[in-house]
Design a protein around this motif. Structure first.
Motif, PDB file in Angstrom:
ATOM      1  N   UNK A 134    -120.713 -54.851   9.017  1.00 39.47           N
ATOM      2  CA  UNK A 134    -121.428 -53.063   9.280  1.00 39.47           C
ATOM      3  C   UNK A 134    -120.623 -51.957   8.904  1.00 39.47           C
ATOM      4  N   UNK A 135    -121.327 -51.234   8.029  1.00 33.24           N
ATOM      5  CA  UNK A 135    -121.008 -50.053   7.907  1.00 33.24           C
ATOM      6  C   UNK A 135    -121.744 -48.427   8.561  1.00 33.24           C
ATOM      7  N   UNK A 136    -120.714 -47.886   7.846  1.00 34.10           N
ATOM      8  CA  UNK A 136    -121.388 -46.191   8.176  1.00 34.10           C
ATOM      9  C   UNK A 136    -120.691 -45.941   9.712  1.00 34.10           C
ATOM     10  N   UNK A 137    -121.748 -45.116  11.132  1.00 33.79           N
ATOM     11  CA  UNK A 137    -121.198 -45.371  11.967  1.00 33.79           C
ATOM     12  C   UNK A 137    -121.573 -45.969  12.719  1.00 33.79           C
ATOM     13  N   UNK A 138    -121.000 -46.229  14.347  1.00 33.83           N
ATOM     14  CA  UNK A 138    -120.780 -47.315  14.802  1.00 33.83           C
ATOM     15  C   UNK A 138    -120.394 -46.760  16.406  1.00 33.83           C
ATOM     16  N   UNK A 139    -120.861 -46.551  17.704  1.00 36.44           N
ATOM     17  CA  UNK A 139    -121.095 -46.464  18.740  1.00 36.44           C
ATOM     18  C   UNK A 139    -119.765 -47.505  19.693  1.00 36.44           C
ATOM     19  N   UNK A 140    -118.951 -46.263  20.119  1.00 33.68           N
ATOM     20  CA  UNK A 140    -118.348 -47.576  20.899  1.00 33.68           C
ATOM     21  C   UNK A 140    -118.173 -47.084  22.364  1.00 33.68           C
ATOM     22  N   UNK A 141    -118.647 -48.642  23.498  1.00 39.35           N
ATOM     23  CA  UNK A 141    -117.908 -48.273  25.241  1.00 39.35           C
ATOM     24  C   UNK A 141    -116.941 -48.722  25.560  1.00 39.35           C
ATOM     25  N   UNK A 142    -115.864 -48.053  25.978  1.00 36.09           N
ATOM     26  CA  UNK A 142    -114.825 -48.432  26.503  1.00 36.09           C
ATOM     27  C   UNK A 142    -114.682 -47.712  27.493  1.00 36.09           C
ATOM     28  N   UNK A 143    -114.647 -49.705  27.871  1.00 32.50           N
ATOM     29  CA  UNK A 143    -114.252 -49.069  29.899  1.00 32.50           C
ATOM     30  C   UNK A 143    -112.633 -49.542  30.440  1.00 32.50           C
ATOM     31  N   UNK A 177    -107.551 -54.409  32.554  1.00 35.15           N
ATOM     32  CA  UNK A 177    -108.660 -54.858  32.346  1.00 35.15           C
ATOM     33  C   UNK A 177    -109.525 -53.562  31.248  1.00 35.15           C
ATOM     34  N   UNK A 178    -110.213 -54.462  30.160  1.00 40.66           N
ATOM     35  CA  UNK A 178    -110.931 -53.509  29.305  1.00 40.66           C
ATOM     36  C   UNK A 178    -112.141 -53.655  29.366  1.00 40.66           C
ATOM     37  N   UNK A 198    -110.254 -56.658  15.183  1.00 34.70           N
ATOM     38  CA  UNK A 198    -109.428 -55.710  15.148  1.00 34.70           C
ATOM     39  C   UNK A 198    -108.000 -55.814  16.133  1.00 34.70           C
ATOM     40  N   UNK A 199    -107.494 -54.507  16.821  1.00 29.85           N
ATOM     41  CA  UNK A 199    -106.665 -54.783  16.739  1.00 29.85           C
ATOM     42  C   UNK A 199    -106.717 -53.810  18.239  1.00 29.85           C
ATOM     43  N   UNK A 200    -106.025 -54.814  19.423  1.00 28.92           N
ATOM     44  CA  UNK A 200    -105.882 -53.521  20.784  1.00 28.92           C
ATOM     45  C   UNK A 200    -104.522 -53.864  21.332  1.00 28.92           C
ATOM     46  N   UNK A 201    -104.169 -52.517  22.375  1.00 34.14           N
ATOM     47  CA  UNK A 201    -103.055 -52.804  22.643  1.00 34.14           C
ATOM     48  C   UNK A 201    -103.611 -52.150  23.858  1.00 34.14           C
ATOM     49  N   UNK A 202    -102.904 -52.816  24.921  1.00 36.74           N
ATOM     50  CA  UNK A 202    -102.917 -52.619  26.787  1.00 36.74           C
ATOM     51  C   UNK A 202    -101.932 -51.897  27.077  1.00 36.74           C
ATOM     52  N   UNK A 203    -101.676 -50.316  27.552  1.00 34.19           N
ATOM     53  CA  UNK A 203    -100.250 -50.035  28.293  1.00 34.19           C
ATOM     54  C   UNK A 203    -100.062 -51.057  29.367  1.00 34.19           C
ATOM     55  N   UNK A 204     -98.208 -51.426  29.045  1.00 34.26           N
ATOM     56  CA  UNK A 204     -98.116 -51.774  30.223  1.00 34.26           C
ATOM     57  C   UNK A 204     -96.485 -51.547  30.526  1.00 34.26           C
ATOM     58  N   UNK A 205     -96.105 -51.667  31.429  1.00 35.29           N
ATOM     59  CA  UNK A 205     -95.127 -50.626  32.309  1.00 35.29           C
ATOM     60  C   UNK A 205     -94.077 -52.037  32.062  1.00 35.29           C
ATOM     61  N   UNK A 206     -94.118 -53.279  31.741  1.00 28.51           N
ATOM     62  CA  UNK A 206     -93.141 -54.468  31.624  1.00 28.51           C
ATOM     63  C   UNK A 206     -93.640 -55.391  30.912  1.00 28.51           C
ATOM     64  N   UNK A 207     -93.259 -55.545  29.968  1.00 31.52           N
ATOM     65  CA  UNK A 207     -93.779 -56.919  28.954  1.00 31.52           C
ATOM     66  C   UNK A 207     -93.296 -58.056  29.570  1.00 31.52           C
ATOM     67  N   UNK A 208     -94.780 -59.369  30.359  1.00 33.68           N
ATOM     68  CA  UNK A 208     -94.253 -60.394  31.129  1.00 33.68           C
ATOM     69  C   UNK A 208     -94.987 -61.140  28.807  1.00 33.68           C
TER      70      UNK A 208
END
Length: 164
Positions: free
Chosen positions: A80-89, A116-117, A136-146
């Motif tokens: 895909x090229x150009x503009x993309x709409x992203x929805x995130x929860x 969860x996202x 894609x690459x995703x980082x999720x916040x965490x207080x302590x890596x397990x």
């Protein structure tokens, strides 16, 4: 930090400590029409990105998503090229998990979660999927890596129950 290589679009992700289910790369809805948690499920955030340059999305709760050129595919399998709409929860707090009925079980087996996202990519009203060769690459916040945390894809049923 996790590199997501083959996740389902329109899914929730869960990091768990037990065996990983196969992740798929096909649309799965955030909610079904009669979902009893429709009014309390965590709200979505909406973004627009250009795919001809690297894009970074920073969610309100700390999720970071990096989308590179060629990371998203259209229904024909072309980049895909150009503009993309992203929805995130993003669901990281206990209240978000409870009000959204985001249970942490996989086929009856209990999981532990750091959050969860839900992500969805659309272009011109059509859903895109993630390129397994250029994820894609995703980082999720965490207080302590397990150690041993893994990524799960989930499916929501008509009663609003999640199975990862």
């Amino acid at each position: 930090m996790k590199t997501i290589e083959n996740i389902a679009l329109l899914i929730f992700l869960i990091a768990g400590l037990s065996g990983c289910k196969k992740l798929v790369n096909q649309p799965v809805p955030k909610l079904l029409e009669n979902d009893p948690f429709k009014s309390t499920i965590v709200e979505s955030q909406f973004y627009s990105v250009q795919l001809d340059e690297p894009s970074v999305i920073s969610g309100n709760e700390g999720t970071r998503i990096v989308i590179m050129d060629g990371s998203l595919l259209d229904e024909s399998g072309h980049a895909a090229t150009g503009s993309v709409d992203v929805e995130l929860s993003e669901a990281y707090s206990l209240s978000d998990l409870l009000l959204s009925n985001l249970t942490t079980t996989s086929n009856g087996e209990l999981l532990e979660t750091d959050g969860m996202i839900y992500i969805n990519f659309r272009q011109d009203g059509k859903e895109l999927r993630i390129n397994p060769d250029k994820p894609i690459y995703i980082e999720m916040p965490t207080y302590k890596k397990k150690e041993g945390m893994q990524v799960y894809s989930g499916v929501r049923d008509e009663e609003g129950n999640m199975n990862w």
